[in-house]
Design an enzyme around this catalytic site. Structure first.
Site, short mmCIF file in Angstrom:
data_model
loop_
_atom_site.label_atom_id
_atom_site.label_comp_id
_atom_site.label_asym_id
_atom_site.label_seq_id
_atom_site.Cartn_x
_atom_site.Cartn_y
_atom_site.Cartn_z
N LYS A 1 0.82 -1.22 0.00
CA LYS A 1 0.00 0.00 0.00
C LYS A 1 0.84 1.26 0.00
O LYS A 1 0.47 2.26 -0.63
CB LYS A 1 -0.95 -0.01 1.19
N GLY B 1 -0.55 -10.45 17.83
CA GLY B 1 0.05 -10.32 16.50
C GLY B 1 -0.69 -9.39 15.56
O GLY B 1 -0.37 -9.31 14.37
N LYS C 1 -4.35 3.90 2.31
CA LYS C 1 -5.44 3.18 1.65
C LYS C 1 -6.49 4.13 1.08
O LYS C 1 -6.97 3.92 -0.04
CB LYS C 1 -6.08 2.20 2.65
#
Length: 413
Positions: free
Chosen positions: A100, A182, A200
């Site tokens: 991205k 995580g 984004k």
């Protein structure tokens, strides 16, 4: 047979090779070609991989191999990804990426190089991970004029806010939990400061309006200042707090930003929880369409990458019609001119006097009543106004008896 290379064998890269190997026969039937992984670029060694003999530490092994027609870039970051991708496109190799940052910063240039060389530069996985959004915008909704996109674009921040909303967990504790699970990196700045969501929304804005939007011109706020008090007042107001990436046309200019916002419980984005993302697209013919799912993760993201590889195979001799022009970003509306109602929380020695002062400054306010509010707490919502006008009025509110705690935008969704 179409031969490809994969640059990067981390979470997403290993997912790409896993899908191509485990679903190879099914994929070959769909594209009428066998897709063969010829090279995998990584500085580490993976002796237990079923394709351990195809690993290389040199990019030159990929760029100099004329049999490799498609390159998958899943390394992340700008360097060396930008140089590698650019060279691939200049040397007859289409590129698929999930990166991205690369697309948000260098997308216009790389799309132009791809067009000049009759190649493809595809990036479905760069925005929603496993959520299809680039291709639907470019194909399924192509008959529409898309005039606004609003989205929960980052799973880490949405997870943290969900824990704060559902379990009254502090920001610090929710972030620590996200790191333990995580979901958040050791250095979580890209997520919690809003930079990931900014990249984004820049990609989506560039796609729907046809001109590149650079992240450094987009007003971006994260969630680090959100407190449990804000969460409680949002609930009392009838909504929740979400980190929203938003772009729309206002008086011919793009109004684009990333910021935490109050949204009503009736909004379709209000119940998007945990690591899930959702993108609300407003088309003139379709009305509101929502794309929902996990915005990250090994296999969801890898599946989007592989789908782009398959698209490249199907268009090996022709370009997909995906493109936007470079721009100087002069058509970006300064965030000071954006119009929002604002939530304000202050501590005050005299609520009634502070309400009277706020009403004079903002013309009118709606006080948020919370049953267990402290005696010194006052929360209210201003009318919709230019942010510059809000700042001017708000600067006159605090004094020796009134201390500012929070200000948050109210989304018009």
């Amino acid at each position: 047979m179409i031969q490809i290379a994969v640059m990067g064998h981390g979470v997403v890269g290993s997912g790409v090779t896993e899908i191509l190997l485990s679903h190879g026969d099914e994929i070959a039937k769909k594209v009428q070609e066998e897709i063969y992984i010829k090279k995998v670029l990584d500085l580490r060694e993976f002796p237990d991989s079923p394709i351990a003999d195809r690993f290389t530490k040199s990019f030159e092994d990929i760029i100099n191999d004329d049999d490799i027609k498609i390159v998958v870039e899943v390394m992340g970051g700008i360097n060396p990804a930008y140089d590698f991708v650019k060279r691939c496109l200049q040397n007859g190799k289409s590129v698929v990426t999930s990166n991205k940052e690369l697309v948000a910063v260098k997308g216009a240039e790389l799309l132009q190089i791809a067009e000049d060389n009759n190649l493809n530069f595809l990036f479905e996985a760069s925005v929603g991970g496993g959520i299809p959004i680039i291709r639907p915008l470019n194909q399924c909704l192509a008959a529409n004029t898309v005039n606004e996109i609003d989205g929960i674009l980052n799973g880490t921040t949405n997870f943290i806010l969900t824990k704060m909303i559902r379990e009254a967990m502090s920001f610090e504790d929710a972030l620590k939990l996200a790191q333990n699970l995580g979901y958040a990196e050791r250095n979580p700045a890209a997520d919690v400061e809003g930079h990931d969501a900014c990249r984004k929304i820049c990609i989506l804005a560039s796609l729907i309006f046809g001109k590149h939007v650079y992240p450094d011109v987009v007003h971006t706020e994260g969630i680090t200042k959100i407190t449990l008090k804000d969460v409680e007042y949002a609930e009392a107001w009838g909504g929740v707090i979400k980190l929203i990436g938003s772009v729309k046309l206002t008086d011919g200019k793009q109004e684009i930003m990333v910021a935490p916002m109050f949204i009503k419980n009736t909004c379709q984005l209000a119940n998007v929880d945990d690591v899930f993302n959702a993108i609300l697209v407003k088309g003139d013919s379709t009305g509101e369409v929502v794309f929902y799912g996990k915005g990250a993760g090994k296999l969801p993201t890898a599946s989007a990458v592989v789908a782009d590889v398959m698209d490249c195979v199907n268009h090996i001799e022709q370009r997909r019609n995906i493109y936007w022009e470079d721009s100087d970003n002069r058509d970006i509306l300064p965030f000071e001119e954006t119009k929002y109602a604002m939530y304000v929380l202050v501590n005050t020695d005299d609520k009634e006097e502070t309400i009277a002062k706020a009403e004079k400054l903002f013309d009118e306010i709606d006080v948020i009543e919370k049953p267990d509010a402290g005696t010194s707490e006052l929360a209210f919502v201003t009318p919709v106004m230019k942010y510059s006008d809000f700042e001017k009025a708000f600067a006159q509110l605090p004094d020796s008896s009134i201390q500012t705690v929070s200000t948050i935008r109210i989304a018009a969704l």
